[in-house]
Scaffold this active site. Structure first.
Site, PDB file in Angstrom:
ATOM      1  N   GLU A 304       0.688  -1.115  -0.064  1.00 31.32           N
ATOM      2  CA  GLU A 304      -0.127   0.016  -0.111  1.00 31.32           C
ATOM      3  C   GLU A 304       0.773   1.084   0.299  1.00 31.32           C
ATOM      4  OE1 GLU A 304      -4.033  -1.368   2.131  1.00 31.32           O
ATOM      5  OE2 GLU A 304      -2.523  -0.837   3.372  1.00 31.32           O
ATOM      6  N   ASP A 378      -8.482  -8.672   4.206  1.00 31.86           N
ATOM      7  CA  ASP A 378      -8.212  -7.740   5.113  1.00 31.86           C
ATOM      8  C   ASP A 378      -9.400  -7.713   6.265  1.00 31.86           C
ATOM      9  OD1 ASP A 378      -7.048  -5.562   6.345  1.00 31.86           O
ATOM     10  OD2 ASP A 378      -7.656  -4.000   4.751  1.00 31.86           O
ATOM     11  N   GLU A 406     -12.551  -2.027  12.185  1.00 33.11           N
ATOM     12  CA  GLU A 406     -12.478  -1.291  10.761  1.00 33.11           C
ATOM     13  C   GLU A 406     -13.571  -1.576  10.052  1.00 33.11           C
ATOM     14  OE1 GLU A 406      -8.765  -1.820   8.806  1.00 33.11           O
ATOM     15  OE2 GLU A 406      -9.616  -0.634   6.920  1.00 33.11           O
TER      16      GLU A 406
END
Lengths: 718, 718
Positions: A304, A378, A406
């Site tokens: 990323e 993820d 998240e």
């Protein structure tokens, strides 16, 4: 004239009021808490306590006894400065036991290892012993928890030692105190006032962690800023390390791979460049001068956009071993994250970490651990276990769980994560035949690993109750328990947490425990049923965005993951598709790859299926999908009903706080259901089945929603 | 064998420990606090309490009695639901008084106005009365404070009413919860969880404010984001307003002048454009639907890059009156900030607000207030009063104080600001001859203003103790007291705060009160002695940066303000210089302009003087300057000595927390002294006088310091 007295208050009301605002601050350590009657027959413990003196860690243990036992027993404590046969409580290392207490040590001390403890009752007394100071501290905490939970401790003995070496929190905290994916306020680390000002929260944070066996903390975000490695910050880090050391907790930092350029003035960060290697060696020496027991580095590289060895044509091994060499003389470790995926490889993101890392198995230095997220994508509400867990027998693999929610409703949704963690840990890799669970890979027993570890991405922030949602405390607590022993049952964790946090009332436990246990399946149902994944709105990941298809990389878009079209939905990871299944053992691959054996929970993770595909219960895929969404909503409604029943057992403030949050959860569960179904309906063209209400708003409405200041987004300078 | 019992603990220890971490959360409202003996003869109050029932505000008052009085008296409270002659406490509006209580109301109710109250004792009872519900709430808080402070209330009567209408906090809080110039954590407003989730802190914030008479709060930063005016945020604002309304607090918002373009889709924000005017009218109607008692708008326009009417060739009057017209039908106000300075005008920033605003005096609508910072530059540790206070007789001028310590050591320095505020308020403008104090201008009495107001830029954040530094609570408290009555003495505020926060022990007061009172002069001395100002490092304003001369605009640079060169130092604002003095009345101008009469505290604010200029005490300017810096450092050392003496009167946690902060303050006072003197020495070329130690580090070292993550910087998107 007669008077009507209609209201009588007791003086303690005011104190209660002072406390209610801070409700939750004491976490599972509210020693002034409930159940006085169940402690009555333990009052004898206060009579004569011998507590071994010495190190700072022992002082911490003594402090816990002082504040814990006096509160729990509602008694004065009498301490004795010598060990006597008639002591009521002895807390002492095995090597210091004397007289009859020595005889009470009736197990082999080898079994206690470096961090374990042994607690046993004997006539008129209790022994807490260990080989080490930290073992004693853990033993003291466990004793207090047993008392707090209402156990009587008659004819009691318990030997417990952790089966995982590194039990760590990862804080994705930035130097400006924002927290990436943080939903409970801001970073505890007040860098501005460090090193001089020691916030009481640092101490209470360390106490809470030690009480559940956590022994390491990474202070900074894996999307790292090199400045934390400069002297100005190292002095501050050292001040935190000084606090945490007293509770057996080591400090780790994230190492930005390009630090030699950013703060070192070099022109490269090539891990094979001598200047670069020297720079890291010297920087590491400098860190150890500040923090003699510094734990080591956690590194996110070439992922990323983070810099890494591949920027210089080098490998993960080159990068990790360079740092490992630097910390090795000091006894430090390097934790290298396997969360990588290349923008060039467009086949299947789920396959990339395996592809990148398996070739390097056996090449990492002895003090390197590779940290692997629980699933191959993820931190979704459900993923199959990461294929790397069945693939790197020569490398210590560290588990990375995400405690912060998240992808699970931020801190507004009640989701008991140990249930998710347990599912992953009990998954069978079949790497050495049946029973080769992820838990055994992680604790090192599967391959006789030299070191083991488990990390949880912290859900802790400056909120008064630390975690935003009162029940999110249970996820911190449960992570600690599982890191200590990956075989721990989620059920037991829930029950212990309820007892320590609320009360050991059986009726309350009968209400809350199933609510907690089922909460994980609820979030799966209303967000990502049947193996769907990564359907979140862009960036902040708050709410649904299955329609998003305009992001820079294919695998950033939800459409990449659900692949819905007129013909069906799901990601084909069988041989006819990406064949990600080949990364698993044959047994696993066969089970997931065969429609008859693939659990419906993973159906659309591994298969692309037509809308009229028939599910096990005879429903069409479309109907079944819609009914799953509805089931999730219904489950949240049931949680609200349960909470109403629990109201009788808790105080009004406790009730109201969670009630407000459950109302948000219900609203958002409906949002997920309606937005997702409206969108998928544009492909299926089918009506909603009976039992699923027609959405009250349009798809366009849901697509129009914007949340520019949703918390937890990546820092802007990154 | 004999035992030595060396440690005995009481069961309350555990409770104390639970509380100590949250120390400071209860602010000056710790009703479980000190001095039981002084309350003994007030226990009769609990006997039979009549509390008028009705509105939400009355419920708040009842709640305060319940939690406050029961705690303070350590007694059960007995409530009566009818008013009886033998009640021990009656809290009732004047219009509802009956029987002998009606006779006890022996003052004219007119004097109580809309917010005042009257408290008096009589045989066996106490009366709290007012014309309004909010007056009763204020009366209840004052009664509790009197009891808490240890007063006996025999033969007691007090009539008090505020002399300022709008008593407001300005929160420079951004929608991402960062706070511009915030040093106590982050914004209390958890926008993500609003409107559903009501944090207990919102309620306790309202209680604290009502307890000191604050009746308005601006939730958002003056560097405004238009999104707060969209429905998504207005719903959240309304939820906060619902909480605050129960404590008599109105909510205000900052209005971004370009909002019609940013969220309204218009192509202009020209205040004379009909579409724009309609947009604001409709937007305002929408706001009042959400919040029927919305207070109004606070506007920063054409200042530091903020949009405003001048972007369209219009005036402040055009802009303010457009908004005033929109809120007028609803009873709202517009507060228009006078903090403006043009980048085109390079003569003297101190003169610009006056130059821009005085021509408009009398042209603003009746519901417009112009909010003026206390001094003509920007919240320095000492400034002369703003010349506008003596210049706009036809416009309500609202005072803007900064409670957050942007230029006063953040939340690490103990600085008692009411001393600064008092100095400003007691300054004489001479606008109608001697005695025309700023206080009289602000409370409206000087010019018979129709409305009056005082605003404080909040120092409140998510820190457990709200303000970062325990003593910064006194600045919030003191601001409230001065907003209620600008004639209040800083000395009295300090004494009251000590009594409510610590104890009414005379020895402790004798230690702490002078320490607090002198703390303001200490910070002036070690940062900006002799009238120096704005010498701060760039952006974050943390620490000294007198050498900074490379910023985009001349008046952003410290060198602009001190004008040091080989010949001397200081800003000539006399006729020979910028002649800013002409903006003051002749008396003031003469005093400041004449070296013989200008107080040395303002010397270099108004005069540029040679290094060898002789001060009143015979020292050269250079020596005097250096000795002032040293005096500041010495004063901090004395504060530390005082705090050591205070240790006997406070608990250990209270002691340690402030001790750590005082140590930071001392370190930073030395930093200011050494960095400033080393820099100015490059011009004076003179040796440091005896008594000022030679700096241990070089000027280059101080210049090299960088603080990229210092808190409180402007948001990056602005």
């Amino acid at each position: 004239m007669s008077k009507k007295i209609f209201f009588t208050l007791f003086f303690l009301f005011s104190l209660a009021n002072v406390l209610h605002a801070q409700q939750g601050y004491t976490l599972w350590m509210d020693y002034a808490g409930s159940n006085p009657q169940s402690r009555k027959n333990l009052k004898f413990l206060a009579k004569s306590i011998y507590m071994e003196a010495g190190s700072d860690i022992l002082k911490s243990a003594q402090n816990e006894i002082e504040i814990g036992l006096s509160g729990l027993l509602n008694e004065k404590l009498n301490f004795s400065d010598t060990m006597e046969n008639d002591n009521s409580l002895v807390v002492s290392k095995v090597s210091s036991l004397k007289g009859s207490w020595s005889q009470s040590m009736d197990v082999s001390s080898e079994k206690l290892g470096n961090e374990g403890f042994y607690i046993r009752s004997r006539d008129g007394g209790i022994l807490v012993t260990a080989n080490t100071d930290i073992g004693l501290l853990y033993g003291v905490f466990r004793l207090l928890q047993f008392i707090q939970a209402g156990h009587h401790l008659e004819d009691f003995s318990l030997l417990d030692a952790p089966s995982v070496d590194l039990r760590m929190l990862n804080h994705w905290d930035n130097l400006d105190r924002t927290i990436e994916r943080g939903y409970a306020g801001f970073s505890l680390w007040n860098w501005q006032k460090l090193p001089e000002y020691i916030d009481q929260r640092y101490i209470d944070y360390a106490r809470a962690n030690a009480s559940i066996g956590i022994n390491g903390t990474v202070l900074t975000n894996v999307n790292a800023n090199a400045l934390v490695l400069t002297p100005m910050y190292l002095e501050k880090v050292a001040a935190l390390a000084d606090v945490f050391r007293k509770y057996g907790i080591k400090v780790y930092l994230t190492a930005r791979f390009s630090a030699p350029m950013e703060i070192g003035g070099l022109e490269t960060a090539d891990p094979l460049n001598t200047e670069v290697r020297n720079w890291w060696a010297q920087k590491t020496n400098e860190i150890y001068k500040w923090i003699p027991d510094f734990g080591g580095f956690l590194v996110k590289a070439n992922s990323e956009g983070q810099p890494g060895p591949q920027n210089y044509g080098r490998t993960h091994v080159d990068g990790a071993n360079m740092l490992a060499e630097a910390v090795q003389p000091h006894g430090g470790v390097v934790i290298w994250r396997a969360f990588v995926y290349s923008e060039d490889d467009e086949t299947d993101r789920a396959k990339q970490a395996y592809a990148e890392f398996v070739p390097y198995d056996g090449q990492f230095m002895e003090n390197v651990l590779v940290q692997v997220k629980n699933g191959p994508i993820d931190f979704q509400s459900r993923e199959p276990f990461h294929p790397l867990f069945g693939a790197m027998s020569k490398t210590p693999l560290m588990m990375e769980f995400q405690i912060t929610q998240e992808y699970l409703g931020f801190s507004s949704h009640l989701v008991f994560l140990p249930k998710l963690f347990e599912e992953v840990l009990q998954s069978d890799t079949y790497v050495k035949g049946k029973g080769s669970t992820v838990a055994k890979v992680i604790d090192g027993s599967q391959h006789n690993k030299r070191i083991s570890g488990m990390a949880g991405v912290s859900n802790i922030g400056t909120d008064l109750n630390w975690t935003g949602h009162p029940f999110a405390q249970a996820n911190w607590f449960g992570f600690g328990r599982l890191a200590w022993n990956p075989e721990t049952k989620a059920n037991d964790i829930a029950e212990d947490w309820i007892k320590l946090t609320y009360t050991n009332n059986k009726e309350l436990i009968a209400l809350l425990k199933p609510m907690m246990i089922n909460s994980r399946e609820a979030v799966v149902n209303y967000m990502n049923p049947l193996g769907l994944h990564h359907l979140f709105d862009t960036g902040h990941h708050y709410g649904p965005g299955p329609w998003v298809d305009n992001l820079g990389r294919p695998d950033w878009n939800p459409t990449y993951y659900h692949k819905a079209d007129e013909n069906g939905i799901g990601f084909d990871r069988t041989k006819s598709g990406s064949n990600a299944l080949e990364q698993y053992s044959d047994e696993v691959s066969y089970t997931f790859g065969n429609l008859k054996t693939c659990p419906e929970t993973y159906l659309l993770w591994f298969h692309h299926l037509p809308w009229d595909y028939t599910l096990n219960n005879g429903n069409s895929l479309w109907d079944g999908l819609a009914l799953r969404y509805q089931e999730g909503v219904d489950q949240v409604s049931e949680m609200i009903e349960t909470w109403e029943k629990a109201r009788n057992f808790i105080n009004n403030d406790q009730y109201h706080e969670v009630k407000m949050l459950l109302d948000i959860q219900l609203k958002e569960a409906k949002w997920w259901r309606d937005a997702s179904l409206l969108y998928f309906q544009t492909f299926s063209g089918m009506e909603l089945p009976e039992g699923v209400p027609k959405p009250t708003k349009s798809l366009e409405y849901y697509k129009s929603l914007k949340f520019p200041f949703a918390p937890g987004i990546r820092p802007q300078w990154d």
